[in-house]
Write a protein that holds these residues in place. Structure first.
Motif, PDB file in Angstrom:
ATOM      1  N   LEU A   1       8.769   5.824  -7.774  1.00  0.00           N
ATOM      2  CA  LEU A   1       9.329   6.143  -6.646  1.00  0.00           C
ATOM      3  C   LEU A   1      10.664   6.997  -6.554  1.00  0.00           C
ATOM      4  O   LEU A   1      11.794   6.271  -7.443  1.00  0.00           O
ATOM      5  CB  LEU A   1       9.446   4.982  -5.502  1.00  0.00           C
ATOM      6  N   SER A   2      10.751   7.765  -6.077  1.00  0.00           N
ATOM      7  CA  SER A   2      12.165   8.629  -6.238  1.00  0.00           C
ATOM      8  C   SER A   2      12.813   8.425  -4.588  1.00  0.00           C
ATOM      9  O   SER A   2      12.161   8.521  -3.666  1.00  0.00           O
ATOM     10  CB  SER A   2      11.905  10.102  -6.429  1.00  0.00           C
ATOM     11  N   ALA A   3      14.112   8.496  -4.616  1.00  0.00           N
ATOM     12  CA  ALA A   3      14.642   8.598  -3.373  1.00  0.00           C
ATOM     13  C   ALA A   3      15.068   9.706  -2.975  1.00  0.00           C
ATOM     14  O   ALA A   3      16.255  10.237  -2.642  1.00  0.00           O
ATOM     15  CB  ALA A   3      16.147   7.869  -3.739  1.00  0.00           C
ATOM     16  N   GLY A   4      13.972  10.641  -2.683  1.00  0.00           N
ATOM     17  CA  GLY A   4      14.048  11.740  -1.680  1.00  0.00           C
ATOM     18  C   GLY A   4      14.964  12.775  -2.760  1.00  0.00           C
ATOM     19  O   GLY A   4      15.491  13.811  -1.993  1.00  0.00           O
ATOM     20  N   GLY A   5      14.617  12.832  -3.829  1.00  0.00           N
ATOM     21  CA  GLY A   5      15.245  13.818  -4.822  1.00  0.00           C
ATOM     22  C   GLY A   5      16.793  13.805  -4.973  1.00  0.00           C
ATOM     23  O   GLY A   5      17.450  14.660  -5.389  1.00  0.00           O
TER      24      GLY A   5
ATOM     25  N   PHE B   1      16.047   6.226  -8.210  1.00  0.00           N
ATOM     26  CA  PHE B   1      14.500   5.970  -7.606  1.00  0.00           C
ATOM     27  C   PHE B   1      14.725   5.019  -6.703  1.00  0.00           C
ATOM     28  O   PHE B   1      15.595   4.365  -6.347  1.00  0.00           O
ATOM     29  CB  PHE B   1      14.176   5.064  -8.999  1.00  0.00           C
ATOM     30  N   GLY B   2      13.509   5.061  -5.694  1.00  0.00           N
ATOM     31  CA  GLY B   2      13.316   4.497  -4.372  1.00  0.00           C
ATOM     32  C   GLY B   2      13.048   3.028  -4.687  1.00  0.00           C
ATOM     33  O   GLY B   2      12.662   2.559  -5.800  1.00  0.00           O
ATOM     34  N   SER B   3      13.160   1.980  -3.862  1.00  0.00           N
ATOM     35  CA  SER B   3      12.914   0.708  -4.076  1.00  0.00           C
ATOM     36  C   SER B   3      11.678   0.237  -3.205  1.00  0.00           C
ATOM     37  O   SER B   3      11.825   0.321  -2.014  1.00  0.00           O
ATOM     38  CB  SER B   3      14.085  -0.201  -3.568  1.00  0.00           C
ATOM     39  N   GLY B   4      10.821   0.014  -3.791  1.00  0.00           N
ATOM     40  CA  GLY B   4       9.308  -0.310  -3.135  1.00  0.00           C
ATOM     41  C   GLY B   4       9.796  -1.610  -2.425  1.00  0.00           C
ATOM     42  O   GLY B   4      10.076  -2.717  -3.209  1.00  0.00           O
TER      43      GLY B   4
ATOM     44  N   LYS C   1      -9.429   0.432   1.754  1.00  0.00           N
ATOM     45  CA  LYS C   1     -10.520  -0.649   1.978  1.00  0.00           C
ATOM     46  C   LYS C   1     -11.584  -0.026   1.341  1.00  0.00           C
ATOM     47  O   LYS C   1     -12.658  -0.515   0.686  1.00  0.00           O
ATOM     48  CB  LYS C   1     -10.881  -1.110   3.274  1.00  0.00           C
ATOM     49  N   LYS C   2     -11.775   1.218   1.296  1.00  0.00           N
ATOM     50  CA  LYS C   2     -12.963   1.744   0.890  1.00  0.00           C
ATOM     51  C   LYS C   2     -12.747   3.189  -0.472  1.00  0.00           C
ATOM     52  O   LYS C   2     -13.478   3.286  -1.207  1.00  0.00           O
ATOM     53  CB  LYS C   2     -13.731   2.799   2.045  1.00  0.00           C
ATOM     54  N   ILE C   3     -11.547   3.829  -0.280  1.00  0.00           N
ATOM     55  CA  ILE C   3     -11.266   4.830  -1.325  1.00  0.00           C
ATOM     56  C   ILE C   3     -10.322   4.038  -2.136  1.00  0.00           C
ATOM     57  O   ILE C   3      -9.180   3.760  -2.140  1.00  0.00           O
ATOM     58  CB  ILE C   3     -10.446   5.949  -0.416  1.00  0.00           C
ATOM     59  N   ASP C   4     -10.881   3.965  -3.510  1.00  0.00           N
ATOM     60  CA  ASP C   4     -10.236   3.163  -4.526  1.00  0.00           C
ATOM     61  C   ASP C   4      -8.894   3.653  -4.976  1.00  0.00           C
ATOM     62  O   ASP C   4      -8.018   2.859  -5.435  1.00  0.00           O
ATOM     63  CB  ASP C   4     -11.145   2.648  -5.608  1.00  0.00           C
ATOM     64  N   TYR C   5      -8.859   4.954  -5.105  1.00  0.00           N
ATOM     65  CA  TYR C   5      -7.463   5.676  -5.739  1.00  0.00           C
ATOM     66  C   TYR C   5      -6.711   5.702  -4.897  1.00  0.00           C
ATOM     67  O   TYR C   5      -5.295   5.966  -5.106  1.00  0.00           O
ATOM     68  CB  TYR C   5      -8.032   6.736  -6.211  1.00  0.00           C
ATOM     69  N   LEU C   6      -6.702   5.596  -3.320  1.00  0.00           N
ATOM     70  CA  LEU C   6      -5.758   5.707  -2.354  1.00  0.00           C
ATOM     71  C   LEU C   6      -4.884   4.583  -1.910  1.00  0.00           C
ATOM     72  O   LEU C   6      -5.406   3.555  -1.747  1.00  0.00           O
ATOM     73  CB  LEU C   6      -6.505   6.457  -1.116  1.00  0.00           C
ATOM     74  N   PHE C   7      -3.570   4.601  -1.843  1.00  0.00           N
ATOM     75  CA  PHE C   7      -2.840   3.550  -1.579  1.00  0.00           C
ATOM     76  C   PHE C   7      -1.552   3.990  -0.853  1.00  0.00           C
ATOM     77  O   PHE C   7      -0.991   5.195  -1.200  1.00  0.00           O
ATOM     78  CB  PHE C   7      -2.637   2.483  -2.701  1.00  0.00           C
ATOM     79  N   LEU C   8      -0.854   3.186  -0.076  1.00  0.00           N
ATOM     80  CA  LEU C   8       0.382   3.303   0.574  1.00  0.00           C
ATOM     81  C   LEU C   8       1.396   2.708   0.001  1.00  0.00           C
ATOM     82  O   LEU C   8       1.173   1.334  -0.149  1.00  0.00           O
ATOM     83  CB  LEU C   8       0.193   3.238   2.281  1.00  0.00           C
ATOM     84  N   VAL C   9       2.770   3.053  -0.155  1.00  0.00           N
ATOM     85  CA  VAL C   9       3.767   2.372  -0.558  1.00  0.00           C
ATOM     86  C   VAL C   9       4.940   2.442   0.546  1.00  0.00           C
ATOM     87  O   VAL C   9       5.325   3.706   0.931  1.00  0.00           O
ATOM     88  CB  VAL C   9       4.293   2.992  -1.794  1.00  0.00           C
ATOM     89  N   GLY C  10       5.550   1.193   0.876  1.00  0.00           N
ATOM     90  CA  GLY C  10       6.735   1.252   1.948  1.00  0.00           C
ATOM     91  C   GLY C  10       7.871   1.141   0.969  1.00  0.00           C
ATOM     92  O   GLY C  10       7.980   0.245  -0.105  1.00  0.00           O
ATOM     93  N   THR C  11       9.450   1.594   1.254  1.00  0.00           N
ATOM     94  CA  THR C  11      10.352   1.404   0.669  1.00  0.00           C
ATOM     95  C   THR C  11      11.575   0.915   1.234  1.00  0.00           C
ATOM     96  O   THR C  11      11.344   0.969   2.760  1.00  0.00           O
ATOM     97  CB  THR C  11      10.780   2.839   0.207  1.00  0.00           C
ATOM     98  N   GLU C  12      12.550   0.590   0.765  1.00  0.00           N
ATOM     99  CA  GLU C  12      13.820   0.361   1.638  1.00  0.00           C
ATOM    100  C   GLU C  12      14.487   1.210   2.447  1.00  0.00           C
ATOM    101  O   GLU C  12      15.128   0.733   3.468  1.00  0.00           O
ATOM    102  CB  GLU C  12      14.810  -0.358   0.507  1.00  0.00           C
TER     103      GLU C  12
END
Length: 674
Positions: free
Chosen positions: A452-456, A470-473, A480-491
């Protein structure tokens, strides 16, 4: 006079005691335990290849021994006696046969002498005619008489030895090995033979039980597919061995004791169990749309009083079992951690307990193998606990060599097995790395999926160097259906939409919150909807194809956790740090929660996590004092659609998707005048 002149003479070492002391009764208890036997005897187990402590020691004290005259039938003396007895029986049989032959010969001679006696002429002439007529009619009678007079065959006597005791018979053995007394070499002691027999039965029983276990394991492996066989080899499962009864004396009563403990708890918490199963709050009919949360059990353990609840996860197979991770969110007060597994059948004591050197920050059960539990620690390590193994240490654990995180691990999630049928899971940390961990043989193999990058933004380094930050996850969730797709939240409050296939770029970036994203979760029914909560007091519902949130709820204080319900696409619950739990149902009220209830009453205490049970209408809430509270949803918080006349109420995932899709279509578009 003589008696009066006499005085009582006492021994100089005799105690002088009063009458009361003499009348006092002194009780002494005699026990069967020998106080002189050694307590710490260790013997080498060839089966386990280790030294084992002997629990049951022989308490027998022999004061008198006398060698008996019993002879083993396989010894030389026993063989001589058996040959002697057989020859004597043969001689007796021959003598009886000779005596029977002599007796029959004498009887025939007597009958012949009687027939030769002289008779009168008249009698002879008269009797000749009668004899001729009687011979024809009396031949069968004569034959019957001859058969009757023939002596029965003699019975063969059984071979009897002087020693009738059978040392091989199992019913005469005992589990206590008596002392061995060695006698002469030609005359072995019977005690030695007896104890050797007992040991032989131990070996025989252990061999038969082990053979039966191996056959059952082979049958199970034949019934399973090839992938499962490989998985079993990768996890290193081994067949358990069978110990003699004297080695593990408590294992026999462990199962019965657990059942008895659950029965005692069921009786002690009978009122709560009845409420959990059958009680429905009748006052909901007069509250309109609002509902309540009924407190049920409280789960608390003495060893985690100063630890906070940092993670909660329900077991996917056993609906009453859930795991709780304990640690601390204060980086100045870091110490040890605990992993406990509770069941609703026993709220007084955890089923499993594991301690760790570092605090536990997250955990997750495997959906296909519910005995595997992935755990993330504050020191950056990840580990796998196998509940089938009776070990206090994890089966797999990362290290500095195997690519551990450099900062706390905030989330772990299991994924589907890879192409080689190896189990794998993902982890996210404050160091900005999202790592894939694979269980290969006896080690964890890591691979960095994305950073994760901190917005460049860049940071000024020494000698004018530009260092990329780098960003902090903080949290993430897979589709649930698409195996390759995921979401990440940061600080920083951003939410990144990522793919496993692209490690250098993101699919999309959402400017979601102003503070750290504490939790993020996809809707279990709708493929496009996800929810997020943050310390900026808000809970937001998103469509991942639109950059702006669909619903925004301000709860007035920092939100610790949020969770979707497993039975409705429009119901979710959240907890805030002021100790309150909020339950929403978008199908009933899109603006306000149906229930806002104070769960934690102590001051300076915060609620940290909340989870719905996958089957029962209950939720569990954890706080910073290590307390887990179980609450039941009232009927208004889990309403079903009303039946229309002539129509049946439809249920299922398709209905939940259509219900949420209709609500999203009613939300106004950004920039419209409505």
């Amino acid at each position: 006079e003589d008696w009066s002149a006499r005085s009582v003479v006492r021994s100089p070492d005799q105690l002088g005691m009063t009458e009361d002391e003499l009348k006092k009764e002194v009780t002494r208890t005699l026990t069967a335990d020998n106080p002189h036997i050694p307590r710490d005897v260790v013997r080498f187990s060839f089966k386990e290849r280790a030294y084992k402590l002997v629990d049951n020691m022989d308490q027998t004290a022999i004061h008198f021994t006398l060698n008996g005259y019993l002879v083993h039938k396989d010894s030389d003396e026993g063989r001589r006696q058996s040959i002697r007895s057989s020859t004597e029986s043969e001689k007796a049989l021959v003598e009886e046969e000779e005596a029977a032959v002599e007796a029959s010969a004498e009887a025939t001679e007597e009958t012949e002498a009687k027939d030769e006696e002289p008779r009168g002429d008249a009698e002879a002439s008269g009797e000749e005619e009668e004899a001729q007529t009687a011979e024809a009619a009396g031949e069968p009678e004569a034959e019957e008489a001859a058969v009757a007079e023939k002596p029965p065959p003699p019975k063969v006597p059984e071979k009897k030895l002087a020693n009738q005791f059978n040392f091989i018979e199992r019913g005469s053995t005992t589990y206590h090995n008596p002392l061995r007394e060695k006698g002469n070499q030609t005359d072995p002691a019977p005690f030695e033979t007896f104890s050797e027999n007992v040991n032989q039965w131990y070996i025989y029983d252990a061999y038969m039980e082990e053979l039966e276990r191996m056959e059952k394991a082979k049958e199970k492996e034949k019934a399973k597919p090839v992938a499962v066989k490989k998985e079993d080899k990768k996890t290193g499962r081994k067949l358990s061995y069978v110990e003699p009864p004297q080695v593990d004396s408590l294992s026999k009563v462990a199962k019965a004791a657990k059942i008895a403990e659950r029965m005692v708890n069921l009786n002690a918490f009978d009122d709560i169990a009845q409420d959990f199963k059958y009680f429905e709050d009748a006052s909901d009919e007069y509250r309109g749309q609002e509902g309540t949360l009924l407190p049920l059990w409280k789960f608390q353990y003495e060893k985690i009083k100063k630890l906070a609840v940092t993670a909660i996860s329900w077991n996917p197979k056993y609906e009453d079992l859930f795991a709780v991770g304990y640690g601390s969110y204060d980086f100045m007060k870091q110490g040890h951690g605990m992993l406990l597994l509770y069941t609703l059948k026993n709220p007084s004591f955890p089923e499993y307990s594991f301690s760790s050197e570092s605090g536990i920050m997250c955990l997750d059960f495997h959906s296909d193998h519910p005995y595997l539990l992935a755990v993330g620690f504050y020191d950056g390590n990840v580990a796998i606990y196998n509940l089938k193994k009776a070990s206090s240490q994890p089966s797999y654990k990362s290290s500095a060599k195997s690519g551990k995180h450099t900062e706390p691990v905030w989330q772990v999630k299991w994924q589907k097995d890879d192409m080689d049928n190896n189990s794998n899971f993902f982890s996210v940390s404050s160091d900005g790395r999202i790592v894939s961990w694979t269980l290969v043989k006896n080690e964890l193999v890591h691979m960095d999926v994305i950073k994760l990058s901190a917005g460049g933004t860049t940071m000024q380094g020494p000698e004018g160097l530009q260092l990329q930050t780098f960003g902090s996850g903080t949290s993430f969730d897979f589709h649930k259906k698409i195996d390759y797709l995921f979401l990440v939240g940061t600080e920083e409050g951003k939410i990144y939409k990522c793919s496993k296939s692209y490690s250098n770029q993101f699919l999309d970036v959402f400017e979601a919150h102003h503070m750290a994203v504490d939790s993020i979760s996809w809707n279990p029914f709708h493929l496009k909807v996800f929810i997020s909560c943050s310390s900026d007091w808000t809970v937001k519902i998103w469509d991942h194809t639109i950059k702006t949130p669909m619903f925004v709820y301000d709860l007035g204080t920092a939100v610790g956790d949020v969770a979707w319900s497993p039975y409705s696409s429009t119901v979710f619950a959240a907890v805030t740090i002021d100790g309150q739990a909020h339950v929403f149902d978008l199908n009933v009220n899109k603006l306000e929660p149906l229930c806002t209830q104070l769960v934690v009453t102590r001051k300076k205490n915060k609620t940290t996590h909340i989870q719905f049970n996958p089957v029962y209408p209950i939720i569990i809430v954890g706080d910073e004092r290590g307390l887990i509270i179980c609450l039941k949803l009232s009927p208004n918080l889990r309403k079903m659609p009303k039946e229309k006349k002539g129509q049946e109420v439809k249920k299922g995932p398709e209905v939940e998707i259509a219900k949420l899709e209709k609500l999203l279509s009613l939300v106004r578009e950004p920039g419209s005048k409505e």
